[in-house]
Design an enzyme around this catalytic site. Structure first.
Site, PDB file in Angstrom:
ATOM      1  N   GLY A 195      -0.681   6.471   9.305  1.00 47.92           N
ATOM      2  CA  GLY A 195      -0.365   7.896   9.253  1.00 47.92           C
ATOM      3  C   GLY A 195      -0.737   8.495   7.918  1.00 47.92           C
ATOM      4  N   ARG A 196      -1.082   9.754   7.933  1.00 48.62           N
ATOM      5  CA  ARG A 196      -1.403  10.465   6.697  1.00 48.62           C
ATOM      6  C   ARG A 196      -0.915  11.893   6.858  1.00 48.62           C
ATOM      7  NH1 ARG A 196      -6.655   9.465   6.158  1.00 48.62           N
ATOM      8  NH2 ARG A 196      -6.469   7.985   4.444  1.00 48.62           N
ATOM      9  N   GLY A 197      -0.329  12.445   5.809  1.00 50.79           N
ATOM     10  CA  GLY A 197       0.162  13.816   5.886  1.00 50.79           C
ATOM     11  C   GLY A 197       0.347  14.405   4.520  1.00 50.79           C
ATOM     12  N   GLY A 198       1.072  15.527   4.466  1.00 50.36           N
ATOM     13  CA  GLY A 198       1.232  16.245   3.215  1.00 50.36           C
ATOM     14  C   GLY A 198       1.967  15.446   2.152  1.00 50.36           C
ATOM     15  N   MET A 199       2.769  14.454   2.543  1.00 53.32           N
ATOM     16  CA  MET A 199       3.536  13.692   1.564  1.00 53.32           C
ATOM     17  C   MET A 199       2.831  12.420   1.120  1.00 53.32           C
ATOM     18  SD  MET A 199       7.367  14.083   3.116  1.00 53.32           S
ATOM     19  CE  MET A 199       8.049  12.945   1.915  1.00 53.32           C
TER      20      MET A 199
ATOM     21  N   GLU B 242       0.666   8.726   2.512  1.00 50.42           N
ATOM     22  CA  GLU B 242       0.169   7.861   3.570  1.00 50.42           C
ATOM     23  C   GLU B 242       1.245   6.874   3.986  1.00 50.42           C
ATOM     24  OE1 GLU B 242      -3.093   6.002   1.629  1.00 50.42           O
ATOM     25  OE2 GLU B 242      -4.503   7.650   2.021  1.00 50.42           O
ATOM     26  N   VAL B 243       1.166   6.432   5.263  1.00 50.79           N
ATOM     27  CA  VAL B 243       2.033   5.376   5.759  1.00 50.79           C
ATOM     28  C   VAL B 243       1.164   4.223   6.224  1.00 50.79           C
ATOM     29  CG1 VAL B 243       3.757   4.706   7.469  1.00 50.79           C
ATOM     30  CG2 VAL B 243       3.872   6.957   6.420  1.00 50.79           C
TER      31      VAL B 243
ATOM     32  N   LYS C 160       5.421   3.644   2.786  1.00 47.10           N
ATOM     33  CA  LYS C 160       5.027   5.039   2.608  1.00 47.10           C
ATOM     34  C   LYS C 160       4.661   5.247   1.147  1.00 47.10           C
ATOM     35  CE  LYS C 160       6.693   8.393   4.923  1.00 47.10           C
ATOM     36  NZ  LYS C 160       7.537   9.449   5.552  1.00 47.10           N
TER      37      LYS C 160
ATOM     38  N   ASP D  22      14.783  18.694   6.465  1.00 42.56           N
ATOM     39  CA  ASP D  22      13.511  18.907   7.161  1.00 42.56           C
ATOM     40  C   ASP D  22      13.554  18.243   8.529  1.00 42.56           C
ATOM     41  OD1 ASP D  22       9.987  18.189   6.578  1.00 42.56           O
ATOM     42  OD2 ASP D  22      10.960  19.932   7.472  1.00 42.56           O
TER      43      ASP D  22
END
Length: 737
Positions: A18-22, A24-25, A40, A141
């Site tokens: 996974g990859r996102g604004g915070m 990578e996982v 993470k 959140d």
């Protein structure tokens, strides 16, 4: 981090999941315990640029991660370990095999989940929140992408404590033009939107949004504009669930609508109450489900602003299928990007189609171009870009749209930086009024615009009015954000600055000193904002005639800034300039002259020979040449600097007028009083034209003119001018009181 593959010789990264604004996982292997885990990797912005801030934020990370690791509940993801490796913060968690709720909804192509599943998920989430809230932990959140459902039906909440880190460390740094942090707008509570402090009841509101979507297939305010969604949360009653799905149990609809109350005090007071109500309701449901029949809640606040009216619900609410369904969320196990991209709804026949995305993207790019020009000090060009973008945004989005107001705000900012304070005051006032009208008087963006209004009032010499505005904004910030919020502390700093300009030097000194102490406590002793306040303390000490103390403090600030920010950072160089001022005031002009020679060289190397700050350093050099009675050199330097400032900043810019006055000073010391009189009058006329006849700088220039008339033997004219200045000062003082 991705190339390292092995963290601290223990956690072996195997596969990016996974990859996102915070960040990578990764799926990883814990070589010490021989188990598979999720790692993470969090990449906070800006830590490499600000060492003092980095230390504070890393400590907050450790504190929050330690709290998250202490949570032990079947409905909360287990955190095994945390730390930092090669500048990247990381968390080690249990590796979950399942789908997040956002993916489950997408799998169903916008259809809601079965009613038994919805009720089961609601009970599990309520139980998990009841436990975490009892520990004093607020998620901040909660949304479908942060909730996993495992193959056995277990529901787990992800990222407890990490949403708070997002605010502290900068993962979620994207802001709107008004300064509101754009979380996932479909699930934000009204108090989050308004920038107010949040507690566990904000999580309950977000839970209501999640359950609403699971039960109906769409969030409660599924509009086509992110800002319309936010205003919907704040001002609009949600449509009853039965209108979208009649088979839902009445007790469930009542619970969800209670969770979606606008005021925190009107919601259930804790999640334990939800657990009891859900269990009791499920026990009452036997045989066919009776549809709910609840009337819409009355709206207690004003309706949507002009730019949000006419918005329709999205495809999930109407059951229509969008042309191109969104692919599954690739970073389901991450907190996703702040701003959710919404699929465009087909235009209604009675309203114009939404602006093309390409046009909005182009306007965003041009807005960023204007910001870049401002950062480079090219304020006149920046202002033209922002003015053009503001006009186009007003045409396609509406005059009250936040993006339009963001551009207008930047126009005002550029005006204030180019010496056009009166124009800037008008523009900031318009932005403040529009933001207060559409977003509320305590909206952070409205307060920002009002605070800039106060700053410009001060630049115009209207310090009493500025004081009133600062005091009002400070009260609002303390009420909405709390006394220790950085924006509140910044407003207190500005208020202290303005007290000094009102002549209340002892009050200014005490307030600046207290703000510096509070900033050191909240942000750290080496934080840039703390050093700004310490610099202001030094300035007021100088105004009080305590130049020895001021010099010492300026030197301490300069040293700290060199360590924290770097020797060539603008703030470090600016403090060195102030050290030169203090040396000159103490009669140590030879030391000051040498300091300015070195500073001019450094400024030229870093910023270029025509940068305003390079010219400021040259101005300081010229002043000290004069103090050493080297008037021919001082006059030549003043003329050269004035010509460059006129070309770079404009003929009426305050810095240009300061240099022009320095020319007159040099002419006077050389006995050329007729020429000096002409220049003094030019400066006085310009200041009256730009700042007004009663501005302190304009009055000081007329005093210069009167002094020059005396030296020319024109005593009657000088006396008349002195009387005129005294009368204007008296009138101005009466208005101030």
């Amino acid at each position: 981090m991705a190339d390292t593959r092995l963290i601290h010789g223990r956690y072996r990264l195997l596969e990016l999941i996974g990859r996102g604004g915070m960040g990578e996982v990764w799926a990883a292997r814990d070589d010490s315990l021989g188990r598979r885990v999720a790692v993470k990797c969090l990449k906070p912005m800006g830590l490499q640029h600000d060492q003092a801030s980095a230390r504070v934020l890393r400590e907050r990370f450790r504190r929050e991660a330690r709290v998250a690791a202490a949570l032990q509940h079947r409905g909360v993801t287990v955190v095994h370990d945390f730390g930092e490796f090669e500048g990247v913060l990381y968390l080690v968690m249990e590796l979950l095999d399942g789908r997040n709720l956002s993916q489950l909804l997408q799998d169903g192509k916008g259809h809601p989940l079965p009613v038994p599943d919805v009720l089961d998920i609601a009970e599990q989430l309520s139980s998990a929140l009841a436990y975490t809230h009892q520990q004093g932990i607020v998620h901040r959140d909660l949304k479908p992408a942060n909730i996993m459902r495992l193959p056995d039906g277990t529901v787990k909440i992800l990222d407890f404590g990490i949403a708070r880190l997002g605010a502290d460390i900068g993962f979620t740094s994207r802001l709107t033009g008004t300064g509101i942090a754009m979380g996932t707008p479909h699930y934000m509570s009204p108090e989050q939107i308004g920038g107010a402090p949040v507690d566990h009841r904000s999580d309950l509101y977000s839970l209501g949004c999640v359950l609403y979507e699971l039960a109906t297939g769409a969030p409660p305010f599924d509009l086509d504009d992110a800002w319309a969604i936010l205003v919907g949360h704040r001002d609009t009653a949600p449509e009853p669930l039965c209108a979208r799905r009649p088979e839902l149990p009445a007790f469930f609809e009542e619970i969800v609508l209670d969770l979606l109350a606008k005021e925190p005090g009107s919601r259930p007071q804790d999640a334990r109450e939800l657990v009891r109500r859900l269990a009791a309701g499920r026990g009452l449901v036997k045989g066919p489900v009776v549809p709910a029949a609840l009337a819409p809640q009355p709206v207690r606040s004003r309706g949507l602003p002009s730019w949000a009216r006419g918005m329709t619900t999205g495809h999930k609410a109407t059951g229509s299928t969008p042309p191109d369904p969104a692919p599954p969320d690739p970073d389901g196990s991450l907190t996703g990007a702040w701003t959710t991209a919404l699929p465009p709804a087909p235009p209604a026949p009675d309203r114009p189609p939404p602006p093309p995305p390409e046009l909005l993207a182009e306007l965003d790019d041009r807005h960023r171009e204007g910001l870049g020009l401002g950062q480079a000090g090219r304020w006149a060009e920046a202002g033209e870009v922002h003015r053009a973008v503001a006009a186009e945004r007003a045409q396609v989005l509406g005059p009250d749209h936040p993006d339009t107001l963001s551009s207008q705000y930047e126009v005002a900012f550029a005006l204030s930086r180019t010496g056009r304070e009166a124009d800037a005051l008008r523009e900031f006032g318009l932005v403040a009024q529009a933001r207060a009208r559409t977003l509320g008087p305590d909206d952070p963006g409205a307060l920002d615009a009002r605070q800039e209004t106060a700053y410009v009032l001060g630049r115009l010499g209207r310090h009493f009015e500025a004081h009133q505005v600062y005091a009002s904004v400070l009260a609002a910030r303390e009420r909405v954000m709390g006394a220790d919020h950085p924006a509140t502390l910044r407003c207190r700093h500005n208020l202290a600055f303005n007290l000094g300009r009102l002549g209340r030097l002892e009050d200014a000194y005490r307030m600046a000193r207290d703000v510096a102490t509070d900033r050191a406590r909240v942000l750290g002793a080496g934080h840039p904002d703390t050093l700004v306040s310490r610099s202001e303390v030094a300035y007021v000490l100088g105004q009080l005639g305590r130049w020895v103390e001021a010099l010492q403090l300026y030197r301490e600030v300069a040293s700290a800034r060199a360590t924290v920010l770097g020797a060539d950072h603008p703030d470090t160089l600016a403090t060195r300039y102030e050290v030169g001022i203090a040396l000159g005031r103490l009669g140590r002009s030879a030391e000051a002259l040498e300091l300015y020679r070195v500073l001019v060289g450094d400024r030229t190397r870093v910023d270029g020979p025509e940068d305003p700050e390079t010219l400021r350093a040259r101005h300081g050099l010229g002043v000290n040449l004069g103090r050493l009675a080297r008037w021919e050199e001082a006059l030549a330097e003043a003329r050269d600097v004035c010509a460059l400032r006129e070309r770079v900043l404009g003929p009426d810019h305050p810095d240009t007028l300061v240099s022009r006055r320095e020319i007159a000073v040099g002419l006077g010391w050389l006995g050329r009083w007729t020429q000096a009189l002409t220049v003094y009058r030019q400066v006085a006329d310009a200041r009256e034209r730009v700042l007004g006849t009663a501005h302190p700088d304009a009055l000081a220039s007329r005093n210069d003119e009167a002094h020059c008339l005396e030296r020319l033997g024109r005593g009657a004219e000088a006396a008349a001018l002195y009387r005129r200045v005294a009368a204007l000062r008296q009138q101005s003082g009466s208005r101030g009181r």
